[in-house]
Write an enzyme that holds these catalytic residues in place. Structure first.
Site, short mmCIF file in Angstrom:
data_model
loop_
_atom_site.label_atom_id
_atom_site.label_comp_id
_atom_site.label_asym_id
_atom_site.label_seq_id
_atom_site.Cartn_x
_atom_site.Cartn_y
_atom_site.Cartn_z
N LYS A 28 0.85 -1.18 0.00
CA LYS A 28 0.00 0.00 0.00
C LYS A 28 0.89 1.23 0.00
O LYS A 28 1.75 1.38 0.86
CB LYS A 28 -0.91 0.00 1.22
CG LYS A 28 -1.72 1.28 1.33
CD LYS A 28 -2.78 1.19 2.37
CE LYS A 28 -3.52 2.50 2.51
NZ LYS A 28 -4.61 2.41 3.46
N LYS B 176 1.19 10.13 5.54
CA LYS B 176 1.32 8.75 6.01
C LYS B 176 2.61 8.08 5.51
O LYS B 176 2.70 6.86 5.45
CB LYS B 176 0.07 7.95 5.59
CG LYS B 176 -1.24 8.53 6.16
CD LYS B 176 -2.44 7.61 5.97
CE LYS B 176 -3.68 8.18 6.63
NZ LYS B 176 -4.84 7.26 6.56
N LYS C 226 -2.35 -1.51 -3.81
CA LYS C 226 -3.17 -0.32 -3.75
C LYS C 226 -2.29 0.93 -3.82
O LYS C 226 -1.30 0.98 -3.10
CB LYS C 226 -3.91 -0.36 -2.41
CG LYS C 226 -4.76 0.84 -2.10
CD LYS C 226 -5.29 0.63 -0.73
CE LYS C 226 -6.17 1.78 -0.34
NZ LYS C 226 -6.74 1.57 0.96
N SER D 70 -10.27 5.52 -4.66
CA SER D 70 -11.23 6.62 -4.82
C SER D 70 -10.78 7.63 -5.89
O SER D 70 -11.60 8.08 -6.69
CB SER D 70 -11.43 7.33 -3.49
OG SER D 70 -10.20 7.76 -2.95
C1 PBG Z 1 -7.24 3.65 5.50
C2 PBG Z 1 -7.62 3.39 4.09
C3 PBG Z 1 -7.48 4.29 3.03
C4 PBG Z 1 -8.05 3.70 1.92
C5 PBG Z 1 -8.51 2.44 2.31
N1 PBG Z 1 -8.22 2.25 3.65
C6 PBG Z 1 -6.95 5.67 3.00
C7 PBG Z 1 -5.66 6.00 3.58
O1 PBG Z 1 -4.80 5.14 3.76
O2 PBG Z 1 -5.51 7.18 3.88
C8 PBG Z 1 -8.15 4.37 0.58
C9 PBG Z 1 -9.17 3.83 -0.35
C10 PBG Z 1 -9.50 4.72 -1.50
O3 PBG Z 1 -8.88 5.77 -1.72
O4 PBG Z 1 -10.42 4.35 -2.22
N2 PBG Z 1 -6.47 2.79 6.17
#
Ligand code: PBG
Length: 348
Positions: A217, A240, A271, A297
């Site tokens: 991620k 993050k 991701k 998203s």
């Molecule tokens: C949080 C999480 C995030 C997403 C899924 N779980 C956002 C982040 O890490 O800030 C993002 C999913 C998306 O953007 O569709 N742990």
């Protein structure tokens, strides 16, 4: 010059046949000339079985609230979620992933609400298990929907504490499993959490609960609209980057995935999705695990916004983007388009 052309003419350039056409040794277009031929030579196929639908939950009843930065996506109260998920199940979508918009009043620095068996996600799990028993329920393990600072872990000053966070994540996973989660998907990127969650689940007699590890991620700009949707955008202090991966790194994704597999992950996830298809391919080729991609998203928003402006054909861009995940080696895709894509595929 003449000699080079002579060589080429045998292999690619060809000679003129009596009718004036080029006498080419290879004509790849032959296999594309009709729909039946294209179907017969197609290497990968997208089906409804490849789709996982992420949904956003809100408190209340009979509420559907549009997410401004994700045209076409709504947050659902639990009763509405049951309705929407029933429809998705009827279309054949195999699983949904749940994300809560937590009341800001319930957020604190340690994300304690994550451990409340009566929180929004747990109540939704119970309702969905009861009303739509045959769809898979995936829950996100991470503290960010519950922390006042929007981070996925607990802080000491501005440092995210790894091991203290992992202890809470294990409890969060157990709380979700207790409420009916079939698959635990840790998205927090703390070190060692997959092994700790696996051990915690097994000790609690929940050896059958699967783990889908967000193996790779990335600290991505493409999560912006999601943070709007769950209301953490304004809350988030800083970024993050000390736990999510650097978008420049690919070898590191393999090392992360190797750890997650060794710690007991049943499935791997990458991701974001489209900008990281090379990572999907690398993990699939190396580990041969069930491998998923999350079309996040921001990726959804790009297609939806361009389509709204008349700049892209929404259906075509949606289906093409999803099919490309399959070509890259993904076994499935988490996508906000899931029910819509399922509907389009059914119509064809
Ligand atoms: C949080 C999480 C995030 C997403 C899924 N779980 C956002 C982040 O890490 O800030 C993002 C999913 C998306 O953007 O569709 N742990």
């Amino acid at each position: 010059m003449h000699e080079t052309f002579g060589k080429l003419s045998r292999t690619t350039a060809g000679a003129h046949a009596p009718d004036g056409t080029l006498d080419l040794p290879h004509r790849p277009r032959r296999n594309r000339r009709a729909d039946w031929a294209r179907r017969l030579t197609r290497e990968t196929t997208l089906t409804v079985d490849d789709l996982i639908w992420p949904i956003f939950l809100i408190d209340g009843e009979m509420r559907r609230e549009p997410v401004a930065s994700m045209p076409g996506v709504e947050r659902f109260s639990i009763d509405e979620a049951v309705r929407a998920v029933s429809e998705a199940a009827a279309l054949g979508v195999p699983a949904v992933a749940l994300f809560p918009f937590t009341d800001p009043e319930l957020r604190d620095p340690d994300g304690r609400e994550a451990l409340n068996g009566g929180n929004l996600v747990c109540r939704a799990l119970r309702a969905l298990k009861r009303e739509v028993p045959h769809i898979g329920l995936i829950t996100d393990v991470a503290l960010d929907p519950y922390t006042s600072h929007g981070h996925d872990g607990v802080l000491d000053g501005d440092r995210i504490l790894n091991d203290a966070t992992v202890e809470l994540l294990v409890l969060q996973a157990l709380t979700q499993a207790e409420a009916g989660a079939d698959v635990i998907a840790p998205s927090d990127m703390m070190d060692g959490r997959v092994g700790a969650i696996r051990a915690g689940l097994d000790e609690a007699g929940r050896a059958d609960v699967q783990i889908m590890a967000y193996a790779a991620k990335y600290a991505s700009a493409f999560y912006g609209p999601f943070r709007d949707a769950i209301g953490t955008k304004k809350a988030l202090v800083g970024d993050k980057k000390t736990y999510q991966m650097d978008p420049a790194n690919g070898d590191e994704a393999e090392r992360e995935a190797e750890l997650d597999v060794a710690e007991g992950a049943d499935m791997l996830m990458v991701k974001p999705g489209l900008p990281y298809l090379d990572i999907v391919r690398r993990l699939k080729d190396r580990f041969r695990m069930p491998t998923y991609a999350y079309q996040v998203s921001g990726e959804y928003a790009m297609i939806a916004a361009a389509a709204q402006n008349g700049w892209l054909d929404r259906d075509a861009a949606m289906l093409e983007s999803l099919a490309c995940f399959k070509r890259a080696g993904a076994d499935g895709v988490l996508t906000y388009f899931a029910p819509e894509a399922a509907r389009r595929m059914k119509e064809r």
